[in-house]
Structure formats: structure tokens, C-alpha cells
Design a protein around this motif. Structure first.
Motif, short mmCIF file in Angstrom:
data_model
loop_
_atom_site.label_atom_id
_atom_site.label_comp_id
_atom_site.label_asym_id
_atom_site.label_seq_id
_atom_site.Cartn_x
_atom_site.Cartn_y
_atom_site.Cartn_z
N ARG A 40 -23.86 -4.53 1.58
CA ARG A 40 -23.63 -3.49 1.05
C ARG A 40 -23.13 -2.26 1.95
NH1 ARG A 40 -28.50 -1.64 -1.52
NH2 ARG A 40 -29.84 -3.24 -0.54
N LEU A 41 -23.62 -2.48 3.09
CA LEU A 41 -23.01 -1.32 4.05
C LEU A 41 -21.58 -2.00 4.32
CD1 LEU A 41 -26.21 -0.82 6.21
CD2 LEU A 41 -24.90 0.82 4.93
N ILE A 42 -21.13 -3.08 4.75
CA ILE A 42 -19.93 -3.67 5.04
C ILE A 42 -19.24 -3.21 3.76
CG2 ILE A 42 -18.65 -5.91 5.33
CD1 ILE A 42 -21.06 -6.78 6.71
N GLY A 43 -19.37 -3.24 2.66
CA GLY A 43 -18.56 -2.79 1.57
C GLY A 43 -18.32 -1.27 1.37
N ARG A 44 -19.06 -0.64 2.26
CA ARG A 44 -18.80 0.97 2.68
C ARG A 44 -18.15 1.17 3.85
NH1 ARG A 44 -22.19 4.50 -0.40
NH2 ARG A 44 -22.71 3.39 -2.24
N GLY A 45 -17.44 -0.14 4.51
CA GLY A 45 -16.62 0.16 5.76
C GLY A 45 -17.39 0.00 6.95
N TRP A 46 -18.65 -0.37 6.85
CA TRP A 46 -19.34 -0.79 8.17
C TRP A 46 -18.80 -2.31 8.58
CZ3 TRP A 46 -24.65 1.43 9.76
CH2 TRP A 46 -24.51 2.57 8.99
N ARG A 47 -19.22 -2.59 9.90
CA ARG A 47 -18.59 -3.76 10.23
C ARG A 47 -20.04 -4.77 10.95
NH1 ARG A 47 -14.76 -2.74 8.33
NH2 ARG A 47 -12.56 -2.31 9.26
N LEU A 48 -19.98 -5.93 10.60
CA LEU A 48 -20.94 -6.79 11.09
C LEU A 48 -20.93 -7.01 12.59
CD1 LEU A 48 -23.17 -9.02 10.22
CD2 LEU A 48 -21.27 -10.50 10.65
N VAL A 49 -22.34 -6.87 13.28
CA VAL A 49 -22.39 -7.14 14.60
C VAL A 49 -22.95 -8.52 14.81
CG1 VAL A 49 -23.57 -6.55 16.57
CG2 VAL A 49 -22.67 -4.56 15.16
N ALA A 50 -23.93 -8.79 13.85
CA ALA A 50 -24.54 -10.12 13.95
C ALA A 50 -25.46 -10.31 12.60
CB ALA A 50 -25.44 -10.58 15.26
N ASP A 51 -25.76 -11.49 12.12
CA ASP A 51 -26.64 -11.94 11.14
C ASP A 51 -27.56 -12.96 11.32
OD1 ASP A 51 -27.43 -11.56 8.43
OD2 ASP A 51 -26.35 -13.41 8.08
N ASP A 52 -28.96 -12.50 11.18
CA ASP A 52 -29.88 -13.53 11.17
C ASP A 52 -30.56 -13.28 12.49
OD1 ASP A 52 -31.74 -15.26 10.00
OD2 ASP A 52 -30.80 -16.87 11.01
N TYR A 53 -29.84 -13.48 13.76
CA TYR A 53 -30.09 -13.16 15.11
C TYR A 53 -29.22 -12.42 15.80
CZ TYR A 53 -34.13 -16.35 14.97
OH TYR A 53 -35.40 -16.94 14.47
N GLU A 76 -24.74 -14.89 6.38
CA GLU A 76 -25.47 -15.89 5.18
C GLU A 76 -25.44 -14.96 3.89
OE1 GLU A 76 -29.39 -18.11 3.42
OE2 GLU A 76 -29.16 -17.99 5.52
N ALA A 77 -25.15 -15.24 2.88
CA ALA A 77 -24.90 -14.48 1.68
C ALA A 77 -25.93 -15.28 0.76
CB ALA A 77 -23.66 -13.96 0.82
N ARG A 78 -27.00 -14.91 0.43
CA ARG A 78 -27.78 -15.82 -0.45
C ARG A 78 -27.28 -16.11 -1.71
NH1 ARG A 78 -33.68 -16.65 0.17
NH2 ARG A 78 -33.45 -15.24 2.00
N GLY A 79 -27.23 -17.33 -1.97
CA GLY A 79 -26.47 -17.75 -3.37
C GLY A 79 -25.14 -18.15 -3.41
N VAL A 80 -24.57 -17.80 -1.99
CA VAL A 80 -23.27 -17.90 -1.84
C VAL A 80 -22.96 -18.86 -0.60
CG1 VAL A 80 -20.94 -16.87 -1.11
CG2 VAL A 80 -22.43 -15.79 -2.84
N GLY A 81 -23.58 -18.58 0.50
CA GLY A 81 -23.37 -19.58 1.56
C GLY A 81 -23.04 -18.74 2.78
N VAL A 82 -22.55 -19.43 3.81
CA VAL A 82 -22.32 -18.57 4.91
C VAL A 82 -20.77 -18.35 4.72
CG1 VAL A 82 -21.54 -19.12 7.45
CG2 VAL A 82 -23.44 -20.17 6.63
N ILE A 83 -20.36 -16.95 4.96
CA ILE A 83 -19.25 -16.10 4.85
C ILE A 83 -18.72 -15.57 6.06
CG2 ILE A 83 -19.85 -15.77 2.23
CD1 ILE A 83 -20.17 -13.03 3.22
N CYS A 84 -17.63 -15.48 6.18
CA CYS A 84 -16.92 -14.79 7.45
C CYS A 84 -16.89 -13.25 6.89
CB CYS A 84 -15.46 -15.16 7.58
SG CYS A 84 -15.30 -16.99 8.10
N ALA A 85 -16.97 -12.52 8.12
CA ALA A 85 -17.06 -11.15 7.99
C ALA A 85 -16.51 -10.18 9.41
CB ALA A 85 -18.78 -10.59 7.89
N CYS A 86 -16.12 -9.26 9.00
CA CYS A 86 -15.29 -8.38 10.09
C CYS A 86 -16.37 -8.12 10.90
CB CYS A 86 -14.83 -7.18 9.65
SG CYS A 86 -13.18 -7.04 8.39
N LEU A 87 -15.93 -8.05 12.10
CA LEU A 87 -16.80 -8.33 13.26
C LEU A 87 -16.58 -7.06 14.40
CD1 LEU A 87 -19.05 -10.01 14.84
CD2 LEU A 87 -17.11 -11.17 16.13
#
Length: 143
Positions: A40-53, A76-87
Motif C-alpha cells: 500500500r505504501l509502494i502504491g503511494r510512491g514509496w520504494r521497496l528496500v527489502a521484503d521478509d529479511y 511476496e504478495a500473499r495470494g499472488v506470489g513473488v513479484i518484482c518491485a521498484c527498489l
């Protein structure tokens, strides 16, 4: 620079004009909504640094976060699987968010979380609450 501390969490970063990139660390039990809040934050323009660890380390008086090489750019997007995200690469960590299933206090006393030998402000939230995104954004907004 201190040794890297691996943390079971998700980190996302926001750009602040005149401030630069600032990251938050989202932790909580499995299924608490870490990746959901991050999406939801990424949907508002934030960027992924790391997911899970997340790797956290101190340099000077500040804390920084980055992704382990093995999961960089993926989440990981629960119900979708592993997705790519802006980093984002290495980003200064300014807030820890602890997701809880119980209702957070209305007016909590300030708390901190200790990571890599440094303290960072801590915010406790219900991760799936519709207002969680706005609460995180206001918690790191410059005064």
C-alpha cells in the motif's frame, strides 16, 4: 560501520524534498500485514528496500537498511506470489513499525527499538487498518 544485523521484517523508503530517502522497518508476526502495508505504501510512491529479511547496520550515529542479495527487488504478495518491485539500495532508517493484532493505545508513550546498537523511534500499528499508511507517513513527516 557496525556489523550487519539481519532482521525478519520488510523495509520501504520515501523521498522527502530536502531530506532525501528515509526508510521504515515493518516487523510483526507472520500474517500481520508487513508486505500488505508495504504494498500500500509502494502504491503511494514509496520504494521497496527489502521484503521478509532486511540487513540493518549502523554508521556514525545513524542506522541504515538494505536488502540481502538473494531477495533484492522481489517481494511476496500473499495470494499472488513473488513479484518484482521498484527498489532502493541503502537507505537511512528513521522509524520502526511493529504490527500487532491487538488495538494499539490511543495516545502511547514514545518508544524506541534497538537495532545494530542504535535506537530508532517505534510505532505500533494494526497493519490491516485502512489508516495505517497515513499514520506511517505522518510519523516520519518533518515538523
Amino acid at each position: 560501520m557496525t556489523a550487519v544485523q539481519p532482521v525478519h521484517a520488510t523495509a520501504v523508503a520515501q523521498w522527502g524534498p530536502g531530506i532525501g530517502w528515509r526508510a521504515i522497518l515493518i516487523s510483526g508476526p507472520s500474517g500481520a500485514g508487513k508486505s500488505d502495508l508495504a504494498l500500500r505504501l509502494i502504491g503511494r510512491g514509496w520504494r521497496l528496500v527489502a521484503d521478509d529479511y532486511v540487513h540493518v547496520f549502523a554508521s556514525g550515529e545513524a542506522l541504515y537498511t538494505t536488502a540481502p542479495d538473494t531477495i533484492r527487488g522481489r517481494m511476496e504478495a500473499r495470494g499472488v506470489g513473488v513479484i518484482c518491485a521498484c527498489l532502493r539500495g541503502v537507505v537511512r532508517l528513521v522509524l520502526a513499525v511493529d504490527l500487532t493484532e491487538s488495538t494499539p493505545e490511543r495516545l502511547p508513550d514514545p518508544e524506541t527499538r534497538r537495532l545494530a546498537g542504535r535506537s530508532v523511534p517505534l510505532l505500533r500499528l494494526a497493519g490491516f487498518e485502512a489508516s495505517a499508511v497515513e499514520k506511517v507517513a505522518s510519523a516520519i513527516a518533518p515538523l
